[in-house]
Design a protein around this motif. Structure first.
Motif, short mmCIF file in Angstrom:
data_model
loop_
_atom_site.label_atom_id
_atom_site.label_comp_id
_atom_site.label_asym_id
_atom_site.label_seq_id
_atom_site.Cartn_x
_atom_site.Cartn_y
_atom_site.Cartn_z
N PRO A 47 0.63 -0.95 0.18
CA PRO A 47 0.07 0.34 -0.01
C PRO A 47 1.06 1.38 -0.38
O PRO A 47 0.11 2.07 -0.29
CB PRO A 47 -0.56 -0.40 1.13
N TRP A 48 2.02 1.30 0.32
CA TRP A 48 2.90 2.36 0.99
C TRP A 48 3.77 3.00 -0.44
O TRP A 48 4.42 3.50 -0.36
CB TRP A 48 3.60 2.44 2.18
N THR A 49 3.89 1.85 -1.98
CA THR A 49 4.87 1.40 -2.93
C THR A 49 4.37 1.43 -3.89
O THR A 49 3.40 0.61 -4.18
CB THR A 49 5.91 0.92 -2.52
N LEU A 171 14.24 4.23 -0.29
CA LEU A 171 14.84 2.93 0.40
C LEU A 171 13.75 2.05 0.70
O LEU A 171 13.15 1.08 0.59
CB LEU A 171 15.88 2.51 1.25
N MET A 172 12.44 2.54 1.84
CA MET A 172 11.59 1.55 1.78
C MET A 172 10.45 1.88 0.79
O MET A 172 9.48 0.60 1.37
CB MET A 172 11.31 2.82 2.75
N MET A 173 10.59 2.36 -0.14
CA MET A 173 9.78 2.33 -0.84
C MET A 173 10.60 1.39 -2.38
O MET A 173 9.09 0.55 -2.44
CB MET A 173 9.61 3.81 -1.86
N GLY A 174 11.40 1.58 -2.52
CA GLY A 174 11.75 0.32 -3.43
C GLY A 174 12.85 -0.30 -3.34
O GLY A 174 13.07 -1.13 -4.13
N PHE A 175 13.45 -0.57 -1.91
CA PHE A 175 14.01 -1.75 -1.11
C PHE A 175 14.11 -2.46 -0.04
O PHE A 175 13.82 -3.55 -0.24
CB PHE A 175 16.02 -0.39 -1.73
N VAL A 176 13.60 -2.01 0.49
CA VAL A 176 13.50 -2.67 2.83
C VAL A 176 12.86 -3.44 2.02
O VAL A 176 12.82 -4.46 3.05
CB VAL A 176 13.29 -1.40 3.62
N PRO A 177 11.18 -3.67 1.60
CA PRO A 177 9.88 -4.42 2.17
C PRO A 177 10.30 -5.67 0.87
O PRO A 177 9.93 -6.65 1.67
CB PRO A 177 9.19 -3.28 1.12
N PHE A 178 11.52 -5.61 -0.19
CA PHE A 178 11.38 -6.72 -0.37
C PHE A 178 12.62 -7.66 -0.55
O PHE A 178 12.97 -8.81 -0.56
CB PHE A 178 11.98 -6.35 -2.27
N ILE A 179 13.68 -7.01 0.90
CA ILE A 179 14.67 -7.72 1.23
C ILE A 179 14.21 -9.35 1.51
O ILE A 179 15.58 -10.00 1.13
CB ILE A 179 15.58 -7.25 2.19
N ILE A 180 13.60 -9.55 2.49
CA ILE A 180 13.20 -10.92 2.61
C ILE A 180 12.41 -11.87 1.61
O ILE A 180 12.78 -13.01 1.45
CB ILE A 180 12.11 -10.86 4.13
#
Length: 200
Positions: A47-49, A171-180
């Motif tokens: 929802p945030w990206t 980074l919060m929009m395009g990187f961090v959520p996808f790390i796991i």
């Protein structure tokens, strides 16, 4: 099937792919582009990206493993070009130039670069096809070669939308959520390499 037969069959299949005719390799590239399009439909919107979680990264990395740098890269070029031209197989059954110029366009470019890099290492260094070395290779491809153009494209998109973002927000929009999820994909692709690719 005993272990020696398994190793022999694995090597024979890999060599057949490498020694296939140009026409066959082109067909395999198209098939892997289709596989990428199918995997792109595994989608989890956030929802945030504007960038969703999809399975296409896993497919692009596997394309390089099996087809090498030239045809693995070609498979992703076909995926992007055909998606822009007329096949709605980007994430969420979307397509067209507007998607490429949108928030995920940079990531699509990254898929092409990453598949070439993984294919290059897989072709040239047989000992790199083991789990640990290939996980490192794929990790570099994923976190560097996909995310650098991906984040650059996202930043440009947000700026053109009139809502420029800072580094942390980007980074919060395009990187961090996808790390796991990316770690799971990396380990999965490295496992594919370990199981299906010969080590000599």
């Amino acid at each position: 099937m005993n272990i020696d037969s398994y190793y022999s069959t694995r090597k024979d299949v890999f060599e057949r792919i490498q020694d296939a005719s140009t026409a066959t390799k082109l067909l395999m590239s198209l098939m892997m582009a289709c596989f990428t399009g199918i995997m792109a439909q595994i989608i989890i919107p956030l929802p945030w990206t504007p960038v969703p979680i999809t399975g296409q990264t896993f497919a692009a990395l596997c394309c390089g493993l099996f087809l090498g740098r030239k045809y693995g890269c070609l498979s992703q070029i076909l995926y992007v070009v055909l998606g822009i031209a007329f096949i709605p197989w980007f994430g969420g059954m979307t397509g067209g130039l507007e998607v490429f110029l949108g928030s995920t366009g940079g990531y699509l470019i990254g898929l092409i670069i990453a598949s070439y890099f993984v294919g290059l290492i897989s072709e040239r260094y047989a000992d790199a096809r083991n789990f640990k070395k290939m996980a490192l290779t794929i990790g570099i491809a994923n976190f560097v070669l996909i995310y650098i153009p991906g984040l650059a494209g996202l930043a440009l998109f947000m700026s053109l939308q009139g809502t420029p973002v800072g580094i942390v927000e980007l980074l919060m929009m395009g990187f961090v959520p996808f790390i796991i999820g990316d770690i799971i994909k990396i380990l999965g692709a490295a496992s594919v390499s370990k199981v299906f690719l010969p080590k000599d």
